[in-house]
Design an enzyme around this catalytic site. Structure first.
Site, PDB file in Angstrom:
ATOM      1  N   ASP A 224     -13.822 -26.265  -3.185  1.00 20.97           N
ATOM      2  CA  ASP A 224     -14.459 -27.048  -4.255  1.00 20.97           C
ATOM      3  C   ASP A 224     -13.355 -27.680  -5.095  1.00 20.97           C
ATOM      4  O   ASP A 224     -12.199 -27.245  -5.060  1.00 20.97           O
ATOM      5  CB  ASP A 224     -15.338 -26.153  -5.137  1.00 20.97           C
ATOM      6  N   SER A 225     -13.739 -28.681  -5.885  1.00 16.94           N
ATOM      7  CA  SER A 225     -12.774 -29.299  -6.789  1.00 16.94           C
ATOM      8  C   SER A 225     -12.262 -28.288  -7.811  1.00 16.94           C
ATOM      9  O   SER A 225     -11.150 -28.443  -8.316  1.00 16.94           O
ATOM     10  CB  SER A 225     -13.433 -30.465  -7.525  1.00 16.94           C
TER      11      SER A 225
ATOM     12  N   CYS B  76     -18.931 -28.314  -2.423  1.00 13.97           N
ATOM     13  CA  CYS B  76     -18.817 -29.326  -3.468  1.00 13.97           C
ATOM     14  C   CYS B  76     -19.651 -30.515  -3.020  1.00 13.97           C
ATOM     15  O   CYS B  76     -19.416 -31.073  -1.941  1.00 13.97           O
ATOM     16  CB  CYS B  76     -17.352 -29.731  -3.608  1.00 13.97           C
TER      17      CYS B  76
ATOM     18  N   GLU C  66     -16.192 -26.454 -16.900  1.00 16.63           N
ATOM     19  CA  GLU C  66     -14.797 -26.119 -16.575  1.00 16.63           C
ATOM     20  C   GLU C  66     -14.046 -25.660 -17.832  1.00 16.63           C
ATOM     21  O   GLU C  66     -13.090 -24.909 -17.747  1.00 16.63           O
ATOM     22  CB  GLU C  66     -14.073 -27.326 -15.955  1.00 16.63           C
TER      23      GLU C  66
ATOM     24  N   CYS D  42     -24.975 -29.959  -7.807  1.00 18.59           N
ATOM     25  CA  CYS D  42     -23.554 -29.804  -8.117  1.00 18.59           C
ATOM     26  C   CYS D  42     -23.355 -28.298  -8.253  1.00 18.59           C
ATOM     27  O   CYS D  42     -24.133 -27.619  -8.937  1.00 18.59           O
ATOM     28  CB  CYS D  42     -23.196 -30.506  -9.417  1.00 18.59           C
TER      29      CYS D  42
ATOM     30  N   HIS E 219     -21.382 -26.545  -9.795  1.00 17.07           N
ATOM     31  CA  HIS E 219     -21.090 -26.012 -11.137  1.00 17.07           C
ATOM     32  C   HIS E 219     -22.359 -25.722 -11.935  1.00 17.07           C
ATOM     33  O   HIS E 219     -22.349 -24.889 -12.838  1.00 17.07           O
ATOM     34  CB  HIS E 219     -20.288 -27.033 -11.951  1.00 17.07           C
TER      35      HIS E 219
HETATM   36  N1  DGL Z   1     -18.796 -28.824  -8.050  1.00 15.15           N
HETATM   37  C1  DGL Z   1     -18.678 -30.108  -7.524  1.00 15.15           C
HETATM   38  C2  DGL Z   1     -19.964 -30.690  -7.015  1.00 15.15           C
HETATM   39  O1  DGL Z   1     -20.740 -29.960  -6.518  1.00 15.15           O
HETATM   40  C3  DGL Z   1     -17.753 -31.081  -8.157  1.00 15.15           C
HETATM   41  C4  DGL Z   1     -17.803 -31.360  -9.551  1.00 15.15           C
HETATM   42  C5  DGL Z   1     -16.670 -32.280  -9.970  1.00 15.15           C
HETATM   43  O2  DGL Z   1     -15.538 -32.008  -9.602  1.00 15.15           O
HETATM   44  O3  DGL Z   1     -16.966 -33.271 -10.665  1.00 15.15           O
HETATM   45  O4  DGL Z   1     -20.216 -31.851  -7.057  1.00 15.15           O
END
Ligand code: DGL
Length: 288
Positions: free
Chosen positions: A21-22, A84, A169, A203, A205
């Protein structure tokens, strides 16, 4: 007290499942993968130094994701999960179609969008589905395109929530300030249709904002996180692909890597994973 995970060492050739993931969001997926498939070894890579990816261009997300995938292959992973949505939306297809045949034809890279879109029709009664995602995922159109393939009768309403990942984050998601931005984007989603009864957290997150998001949905609505869906899909994939399943090493070993500070990662990651973790630094050459 339990040792932080990530500190155990196992002998023998490791062929772990790579999870990328990022930043921290993919840990919400990894947690479910480990719960459903604890026998395998895993390597998690968070590109925290370059997160968030959500507002970055296709080319940048593709280059960053390819670099991460190649690094995970170098660590012995025959299978990588892009945990991600932004990377799955912007990089997965090119990596699968153009890069894999060239760099590692017997390796596989899977994303999180397809498993989610496959099951969304099981939840909605009104046929109106909301998708909350980063700007990059929304602009890619991946969700409407994929949902249309499985459920042409479903109408999809997308809402970008570009400030949610930075809030999460930075560990601000539990604070009162986050309420404003949750309301803001939820109001915009609901303005698109009053009949949405199913909302996808597209997402990895966003599960950290689940309780706050749920407060803005009518009773009886379904709010879907991806972790368990992706885990069930991987269980199914490995049953259908014994040639991959038999390659995976089985030590129940987890390792964590971040492109930024391991101390910061260890302090923050437990919020996503639910346990203390120990990570190591990996130094990626930063693209211009
Ligand atoms: N968690 C990631 C996603 O599912 C990336 C969020 C990001 O880096 O902007 O899209």
């Amino acid at each position: 007290m339990q040792n932080p995970i990530g500190t155990e060492q196992t002998a023998g050739a490791r062929q772990p499942i790579g999870v990328f993931d990022s930043g921290y969001g993919g840990l919400t997926v990894l947690k479910e993968l480990v719960a459903h498939l604890p026998q395998y070894d895993y390597i998690y890579l968070g590109d925290n130094a370059r997160a968030p990816y959500g507002n970055r261009s296709f080319e940048t997300v593709y280059q960053y994701t390819l670099q991460a995938v190649e690094w995970l292959f170098d660590q012995g992973c025959p299978l990588v999960i892009l945990a991600c949505n932004t990377a799955s939306a912007k990089a997965l297809r090119t990596i699968q179609q153009n890069d894999l045949p060239r760099i590692a034809p017997d390796h596989r890279v899977l994303g999180v969008i397809r498993p989610t879109t496959e099951v969304v029709g099981n939840f909605t009664k009104t046929g109106k589905v909301g998708v909350l995602a980063t700007r990059g995922t929304v602009l890619s159109g991946s969700y409407p395109i994929e949902i249309e393939k499985f459920y042409p009768e479903i109408a999809v309403f997308q809402q970008a929530a570009p400030l949610w990942v930075p809030l999460i984050e930075n560990n601000e998601h539990d604070k009162a300030g986050a309420d404003y931005f949750v309301k803001e984007y939820m109001d915009q989603l609901k303005q698109q249709s009053q009949e949405i009864d199913t909302v996808l957290l597209a997402c990895t997150h966003y599960p950290l904002l689940k309780d706050k998001i749920a407060r803005h949905l009518p009773a009886g609505s379904v709010l879907i996180s991806q972790g368990e869906i992706v885990a069930n899909s991987l269980v199914d994939y490995l049953k259908r692909h014994p040639e991959m399943e038999t390659r995976l090493s089985r030590g129940g070993d987890l390792r964590f890597y971040t492109t930024d500070s391991p101390e910061d990662f260890d302090n923050h990651a437990s919020i996503f994973y639910g346990r203390d973790l120990h990570s190591e630094h990996v130094n990626f050459q930063i693209f211009p």
